[in-house]
Design a protein around this motif. Structure first.
Motif, PDB file in Angstrom:
ATOM      1  N   GLY A 594     -54.519  16.678 -20.636  1.00  0.00           N
ATOM      2  CA  GLY A 594     -53.825  15.958 -21.702  1.00  0.00           C
ATOM      3  C   GLY A 594     -53.785  14.472 -21.475  1.00  0.00           C
ATOM      4  O   GLY A 594     -53.601  13.692 -22.396  1.00  0.00           O
ATOM      5  N   THR A 595     -54.001  14.073 -20.227  1.00  0.00           N
ATOM      6  CA  THR A 595     -53.947  12.635 -19.948  1.00  0.00           C
ATOM      7  C   THR A 595     -55.317  11.970 -20.162  1.00  0.00           C
ATOM      8  O   THR A 595     -55.424  10.749 -20.294  1.00  0.00           O
ATOM      9  N   GLY A 596     -56.292  12.782 -20.169  1.00  0.00           N
ATOM     10  CA  GLY A 596     -57.642  12.205 -20.303  1.00  0.00           C
ATOM     11  C   GLY A 596     -58.117  12.229 -21.733  1.00  0.00           C
ATOM     12  O   GLY A 596     -57.321  12.192 -22.661  1.00  0.00           O
ATOM     13  N   THR A 622     -39.056  19.061 -24.435  1.00  0.00           N
ATOM     14  CA  THR A 622     -37.963  19.548 -25.256  1.00  0.00           C
ATOM     15  C   THR A 622     -37.232  18.435 -25.981  1.00  0.00           C
ATOM     16  O   THR A 622     -36.379  18.690 -26.823  1.00  0.00           O
ATOM     17  N   THR A 623     -37.559  17.210 -25.655  1.00  0.00           N
ATOM     18  CA  THR A 623     -36.822  16.102 -26.250  1.00  0.00           C
ATOM     19  C   THR A 623     -37.715  15.190 -27.090  1.00  0.00           C
ATOM     20  O   THR A 623     -37.243  14.524 -28.019  1.00  0.00           O
ATOM     21  N   ASP A 624     -39.000  15.124 -26.799  1.00  0.00           N
ATOM     22  CA  ASP A 624     -39.897  14.227 -27.523  1.00  0.00           C
ATOM     23  C   ASP A 624     -40.812  15.049 -28.422  1.00  0.00           C
ATOM     24  O   ASP A 624     -41.524  15.944 -27.954  1.00  0.00           O
ATOM     25  N   ALA A 625     -40.764  14.745 -29.668  1.00  0.00           N
ATOM     26  CA  ALA A 625     -41.523  15.536 -30.647  1.00  0.00           C
ATOM     27  C   ALA A 625     -43.031  15.446 -30.401  1.00  0.00           C
ATOM     28  O   ALA A 625     -43.763  16.428 -30.543  1.00  0.00           O
ATOM     29  N   ILE A 630     -47.979  18.000 -28.614  1.00  0.00           N
ATOM     30  CA  ILE A 630     -49.164  18.026 -27.756  1.00  0.00           C
ATOM     31  C   ILE A 630     -49.163  19.293 -26.912  1.00  0.00           C
ATOM     32  O   ILE A 630     -50.190  19.981 -26.789  1.00  0.00           O
ATOM     33  N   THR A 631     -48.017  19.621 -26.356  1.00  0.00           N
ATOM     34  CA  THR A 631     -47.938  20.808 -25.491  1.00  0.00           C
ATOM     35  C   THR A 631     -48.249  22.073 -26.278  1.00  0.00           C
ATOM     36  O   THR A 631     -49.005  22.935 -25.802  1.00  0.00           O
ATOM     37  N   LEU A 635     -51.329  24.662 -25.633  1.00  0.00           N
ATOM     38  CA  LEU A 635     -51.103  26.104 -25.432  1.00  0.00           C
ATOM     39  C   LEU A 635     -51.903  26.914 -26.447  1.00  0.00           C
ATOM     40  O   LEU A 635     -52.524  27.922 -26.113  1.00  0.00           O
ATOM     41  N   SER A 636     -51.903  26.437 -27.678  1.00  0.00           N
ATOM     42  CA  SER A 636     -52.623  27.145 -28.736  1.00  0.00           C
ATOM     43  C   SER A 636     -54.128  27.140 -28.449  1.00  0.00           C
ATOM     44  O   SER A 636     -54.800  28.162 -28.544  1.00  0.00           O
TER      45      SER A 636
END
Lengths: 700, 193
Positions: A594-596, A622-625, A630-631, A635-636
């Motif tokens: 995700g960082t690249g 859980t706090t940043d939309a 992205i998460t 996962l998907s």
């Protein structure tokens, strides 16, 4: 002796006239002598014949005593030059005599002397002949003839002068012929001479001599032309050689200029390089010292350039450097110096500073300039800069000191989170010194047992059981205490020690896993991080396989973690390497996903088993939309690709629940356990199996 | 212009020379020597004439075995002189037989006939007798040549001369060489021969 400088024509004419003159003179002389001799001989013969005839005729009159008849005979002689004719009787007395009236009377000689002389005496003036008068051996007397040679000499003289006239005419004819002949010889030679002179003056060797026939002059002209051919060819060759030399000199000068340029300028950005930069700093210091002014040295570095370079390739990295240099150039004055020191490091020399505010404004201007992303090659790249600065004279008075202090200030800026600037403070040097000592100490750390492996459990989301551990390196410095991998791994990478350290990690992890397997944890999985340098080693699969075989560890128990940037640098090479590793049975996971800038298309091509979601997303999942989105997307996507997803840095129950609810397969983080030494993790394995993680989780 | 100069002996010396000739040279007179006496000169000239005259082939002169017969008609003194002169001499390389003749009928064997003191009438008869035969006829009497004598000697201005009757020489069969004719006075036969 003075040499005559006659033209060749005059010389030839002189030669012809000389030869002709000598020949004519010789001919004339010989001819005259021959003429004289022949005339004399003819005269002698004629006189002798006359004498014999007269003697014959005088014989009868003498016998019959008839002097009158004798005089008559003598007077009828046909010798025109006869001076005197006399008949002597048998007593040698004059019997009858005849003399031409116009001839001078001469004394009658003693004929006996003439008879004794053979009957003929010749002197310069006359010819004297005595002929016996006989009949059948009876002697009657002598006939004496005196013939003048005057007539003969006159005739010879006349002939001589006639021949002299002819000779003179012939000489004149020779002169005319000489003039004509010398032109046929001298004209081509004079033409050759004129041509040679003209060529000498004009240096035009393309001219040629014209000639006719096949004589020596034609041969000379031909040879002259051949000589000109040779000279012309030599001239052309010399011209070519000179051109080549000129070209070579030009190339050499160009090469020297290029070398000078390369020696002083960076070929990529066309900015002054380190050497010229140091010279500029020295000049700036000199001028500032002379004018009692200040000068500033600004050291800056592109943040995360290495990751960008590794993930997007060198071409993109180079484009970024060029674009960055243009932006930096736009931030400074015309007279200031911007240099590239190497890599992503730049240096700016600011002169004529009156207030520190000037430096601040420049640095802020640079920060602002990098606020906007760069666009090239279909990529949008965002980067920031970390800036450190120091000023002359308070932070240093020489080039080395100023550069070192500015560098230290920049590292400070990096430590402070990058994208900022820092003024040099005296204590910053301590940090630089620490980096230097780390490099030296790291060389001994491996052998002195200062390097350790800690293991962080990886938990199955459903069963909350430890299904694997990630080996994490630690450095226990004897004096500085524990040193973070964040600090010493870059040092190991830049110093080249990362290869040995990486191998040590693999080997140590295998040793530990083998122990755990002996203790019955044969399903336990070991995750090992590979560095970019290791990943580029061609024999990496064989090295790892060899280690695992030595410790009888099945390959599927090993999960090799590779960062996104390592894959994106050389996608095709990475696929080949991954396939080789995969074919040996090793599991493959992408770390810090995700960082690249991984492309989904590439992701499909990689023979992956798992994705590790970077802790930066998990922190605020859980706090940043945005991080939530992205998460969820990761996962998907992982589910679609049938990849296992591991979430790093799980520290709260909310995070864990969110991840579990959204299908995250495995988690790893302080919520369950920090990285632990092997002994402690062994205890954890012994005591907590299989359910205590859940209680711990609940307890936290 | 040509001028002639003749060296001649002085006239006054003649008697003395003549005396000398008789006293000193007569006994040993030689035909090749220069004669000074007119008689001797004539005798000498006889031989000299023969030098330039050729006798026809078949004649006695042509026969080497016969002597040269020199006949003298009349004048005993001249005959004697000739006899004395040619006792030791040869004519035409032949010995000389000097014979004095007085008979007109005995002239057939004469190769040379010197006529001395012959009357004109006798001369004619004699000439008629020897006409056509190869006998050289010589005399020293004026007018003889015109009558038929082949060679006739005469004196002119103190010099001995001779004349040749070329016609009769021809008719006799003798041949006179031109060189002899060069110094002679040429006479032709007077009247019918």
């Amino acid at each position: 002796m003075k040499q005559l400088h006659w033209p060749i024509g005059a010389k030839l004419t002189a030669i012809i006239l000389s030869v002709s003159g000598v020949a004519l003179l010789a001919g004339l002389t010989v001819f005259t002598l021959i003429q004289m001799r022949e005339a004399r001989v003819a005269l002698e013969n004629s006189a002798m014949a006359q004498a014999r005839l007269m003697a014959l005729y005088a014989e009868v009159p003498l016998q019959f005593n008839d002097p009158k008849a004798i005089v008559d005979i003598l007077s009828r002689t046909e010798l025109p030059s006869l001076k005197q004719a006399t008949v002597f009787d048998r007593d040698n007395k004059v019997y009858a005599s005849y003399q031409r009236i116009e001839q001078k009377l001469t004394a009658i000689p003693d004929i006996r002397t003439i008879v004794a002389a053979g009957g003929m005496v010749v002197d310069s003036k006359s010819l004297q002949i005595v002929q016996a008068i006989e009949h059948e051996h009876e002697h009657f007397g002598y006939l004496y003839l005196n013939v003048s040679l005057d007539q003969l000499q006159r005739e010879v003289s006349q002939r001589f002068w006639l021949m002299s006239g002819v000779a003179a005419a012939l000489l004149f004819l020779s002169w005319i012929l000489g003039q004509l002949l010398q032109k046929t010889i001298s004209r081509p030679i004079l033409r050759l001479t004129a041509l040679a002179r003209r060529i000498g003056e004009t240096q035009d060797y393309s001219a040629r001599a014209s000639f006719k026939g096949d004589d020596e002059i034609a041969s000379l002209s031909r040879s002259f032309n051949l000589m000109l051919d040779a000279i012309h060819e030599r001239e052309l060759a010399r011209d070519h050689a000179e051109d080549a030399l000129r070209e070579s000199k030009k190339n050499l000068e160009s090469a020297v200029q290029e070398l000078q340029y390369l020696a002083n300028y960076d070929s990529l950005t066309e900015l002054p390089n380190r050497a010229l930069c140091m010279d500029r700093i020295a000049n700036a210091v000199f001028r500032a010292a002379r004018e009692q002014r200040k000068a500033a040295v600004v050291f800056l570095d592109l943040d995360h350039f290495k990751e960008i370079n590794d993930s997007l390739g060198h071409a993109v990295g180079d484009e970024l450097l060029k674009a960055a240099s243009r932006r930096l150039q736009s931030c400074i004055r015309r007279g200031d110096t911007l240099a590239r020191l190497g890599g992503d490091e730049f240096l700016i020399v600011l002169e004529d500073l009156n207030e520190e505010l000037n430096v601040v404004s420049v640095m802020q201007k640079i920060i602002d300039a990098f606020a906007h992303p760069f666009h090239f090659g279909g990529y949008t790249v965002t980067t920031t800069v970390s800036i450190g600065t120091c000023t002359y004279p308070q932070d240093g008075t020489d080039v080395q000191t100023l550069m070192r202090n500015a560098d230290a200030a920049m590292y400070k800026a990096k430590e402070l989170g990058r994208n900022t600037y820092q003024y040099y403070q005296p204590e910053m040097n301590a940090l630089s010194l620490r980096r230097l000592s780390l490099v030296n100490d790291l060389r001994d750390a491996q052998h002195n047992g200062q390097l350790l492996l800690h293991f962080q459990p990886q938990i199955d989301s459903d069963s909350c059981r430890i299904i694997g551990v990630e080996a994490l390196i630690r450095w226990q410095h004897p004096t500085l205490g524990p040193i973070s991998p964040v600090e010493f791994i870059p040092v190991a990478e830049t110093s080249g020690m990362i290869v040995n350290i990486g191998l040590w990690v693999i080997n140590s992890a295998a040793v530990q896993l083998a122990q755990w397997r002996k203790q019955g944890y044969d399903k336990l999985r070991m995750a090992i991080n590979l560095s970019a340098v290791q990943f580029r080693q061609h024999d990496l699969p064989e090295q790892i396989s060899s280690v695992m075989q030595r410790f009888h560890i099945p390959h599927e128990c090993i999960e090799l973690e590779i960062t996104e940037s390592m894959l994106m640098r050389d996608v095709e090479g990475a696929i080949v390497m991954m396939k080789r590793l995969k074919s040996m049975g090793f599991r493959l996971a992408i770390d810090d996903f995700g960082t690249g800038y991984s492309s989904l298309n590439y992701l499909r091509k990689f023979p992956l088993d798992a994705l590790k979601v970077d802790r930066s997303f998990v922190d605020e999942v859980t706090t940043d939309a945005e991080d939530t989105a992205i998460t969820l997307a990761i996962l998907s996507m992982a589910k679609n690709l049938r990849l296992t997803v591991i979430a790093e840095g799980v520290e709260t129950r909310e995070q864990f629940h969110f991840l579990v609810e959204n299908g995250c397969d495995e988690v790893q983080g302080y919520l369950f356990s920090p990285p632990l030494p092997a002994e402690q993790l062994t205890q954890l394995l012994l005591t907590e199996l299989p359910l205590k993680f859940s209680s711990t989780l609940v307890a936290n | 212009m040509v001028s002639a100069c003749i060296y001649s002996r002085r006239v006054w010396r003649w008697p003395l020379l003549l005396l000398l000739c008789f006293t000193l040279f007569s006994p040993s007179l030689n035909a090749s020597e220069a004669p000074t006496d007119p008689v001797i000169m004539r005798a000498v000239w006889l031989e000299r004439f023969t030098r330039y005259i050729d006798w026809p082939g078949g004649s006695r002169v042509a026969d080497a075995n016969t002597p040269f017969t020199l006949c003298v008609w009349g004048d005993d003194n001249f005959a004697k002189t000739v006899h004395d002169l040619y006792q030791q001499q040869t004519i035409k390389d032949k010995t000389v037989l000097v014979s004095q003749r007085t008979d007109i009928a005995q002239l057939q064997d004469c190769d040379l006939l010197y006529l001395s003191s012959v009357k004109t009438a006798d001369l004619r008869a004699l000439l008629d007798k020897v006409r056509g035969q190869p006998t050289l006829l010589v005399s020293a009497q004026a007018g003889n040549a015109e009558l038929g004598v082949h060679i006739n000697m005469y004196e002119e201005q103190g010099y001995q001369r001779f004349e040749i009757n070329i016609d009769d020489v021809k008719s006799s069969g003798l041949v006179i060489r031109s060189r002899l004719l060069q110094v002679a006075r040429i006479i032709h036969h007077a009247g019918p021969s």
